[in-house]
Design a protein around this motif. Structure first.
Motif, PDB file in Angstrom:
ATOM      1  N   LYS A  36      -2.193   4.379   7.675  1.00 29.56           N
ATOM      2  CA  LYS A  36      -2.157   5.227   8.869  1.00 29.56           C
ATOM      3  C   LYS A  36      -2.353   6.697   8.513  1.00 29.56           C
ATOM      4  CE  LYS A  36       0.779   2.151  11.532  1.00 29.56           C
ATOM      5  NZ  LYS A  36       2.054   1.992  12.256  1.00 29.56           N
ATOM      6  N   PHE A  37      -2.646   6.962   7.242  1.00 27.27           N
ATOM      7  CA  PHE A  37      -2.867   8.326   6.753  1.00 27.27           C
ATOM      8  C   PHE A  37      -1.660   9.228   7.026  1.00 27.27           C
ATOM      9  CE2 PHE A  37      -6.999   6.736   6.165  1.00 27.27           C
ATOM     10  CZ  PHE A  37      -7.778   7.647   5.474  1.00 27.27           C
ATOM     11  N   GLU A  38      -0.457   8.653   7.017  1.00 26.08           N
ATOM     12  CA  GLU A  38       0.749   9.436   7.320  1.00 26.08           C
ATOM     13  C   GLU A  38       0.935  10.614   6.369  1.00 26.08           C
ATOM     14  OE1 GLU A  38       4.277   7.079   9.301  1.00 26.08           O
ATOM     15  OE2 GLU A  38       3.596   6.040   7.484  1.00 26.08           O
ATOM     16  N   HIS A  39       0.516  10.456   5.132  1.00 28.69           N
ATOM     17  CA  HIS A  39       0.666  11.539   4.160  1.00 28.69           C
ATOM     18  C   HIS A  39      -0.309  12.685   4.409  1.00 28.69           C
ATOM     19  CE1 HIS A  39      -2.245   8.684   2.763  1.00 28.69           C
ATOM     20  NE2 HIS A  39      -2.578   9.392   1.721  1.00 28.69           N
ATOM     21  N   HIS A  40      -1.220  12.500   5.345  1.00 29.76           N
ATOM     22  CA  HIS A  40      -2.145  13.572   5.703  1.00 29.76           C
ATOM     23  C   HIS A  40      -1.887  14.127   7.101  1.00 29.76           C
ATOM     24  CE1 HIS A  40      -4.704  11.399   2.560  1.00 29.76           C
ATOM     25  NE2 HIS A  40      -4.189  12.464   2.011  1.00 29.76           N
ATOM     26  N   THR A  41      -0.742  13.768   7.663  1.00 28.92           N
ATOM     27  CA  THR A  41      -0.374  14.317   8.969  1.00 28.92           C
ATOM     28  C   THR A  41       0.212  15.715   8.777  1.00 28.92           C
ATOM     29  OG1 THR A  41       1.814  13.295   8.815  1.00 28.92           O
ATOM     30  CG2 THR A  41       0.087  12.035   9.971  1.00 28.92           C
ATOM     31  N   ASP A  42       0.208  16.472   9.849  1.00 34.69           N
ATOM     32  CA  ASP A  42       0.721  17.845   9.768  1.00 34.69           C
ATOM     33  C   ASP A  42       2.191  17.876   9.366  1.00 34.69           C
ATOM     34  OD1 ASP A  42      -1.751  18.869  10.422  1.00 34.69           O
ATOM     35  OD2 ASP A  42      -1.280  19.086  12.555  1.00 34.69           O
TER      36      ASP A  42
END
Length: 178
Positions: A36-42
């Protein structure tokens, strides 16, 4: 309160997780979902602007890089369980091994992991969806790695990484036998 942000039991996330357990430290484990690309969320990039795990939050002090987190935990949270030798020569030997693990062994294992797992996480995204996800990745080299994982790593590269893993396992086995 200690809080560790990581993925599942991947090599880089596993090192600080094992350190926390070995030292018997209380902590909150926040597992992020790379699919979910959580590590690339703001919200996560506010914690680690590089958008990478693991990251340790120690009452607002953020420590990144798995080996550095392990050393920090040993320094900032001493327990009866000591994970670093007292003797300077022995400590230097430990650092040689951790440097080798970080720069050689984990790189090989990581490449295989990216090939087998990460590529599958994004293979069903449309090109437009995938490119939109890549825009949130702050490190250009990581965008390249995501693209390579989606396309598939060349077989000769995978074969070489597996060869290096074999060398690494034999080296570790020889050392442990010593």
């Amino acid at each position: 309160m200690l809080r560790l942000y990581s993925f599942g039991p991947g090599a880089n996330s596993l090192k600080p997780l094992l350190t926390l357990y070995e030292k018997g430290l209380e902590f909150e484990h926040k597992q992020l979902n790379p699919a979910k690309f959580e590590h690339h969320t703001d919200w996560f990039k506010a914690i680690n602007p590089r958008g990478q795990v693991p990251a340790l939050d120690d009452d607002g002090r953020i420590v990144t890089e798995s080996t550095v987190i392990c050393e920090y935990l040993e320094d900032a949270h001493p327990t009866e369980v000591k994970l670093r030798p007292d003797d300077p020569w022995d400590r230097a030997q430990m650092r040689v091994w951790t440097k080798w693990v970080d720069e050689y062994f984990c790189w090989c294992v990581s490449t295989i992991g990216w090939h087998r797992y990460i590529g599958n996480m994004v293979k069903d995204l449309s090109d437009a969806e995938f490119e939109e996800k890549l825009k949130a990745i702050p490190i250009p080299e990581q965008r390249v790695k995501w693209r390579r994982a989606r396309e598939g790593f060349p077989q000769d590269m995978l074969d070489e990484e597996m060869r290096k893993i074999g060398v690494s396992v034999r080296r570790l086995d020889d050392r442990l036998a010593d």
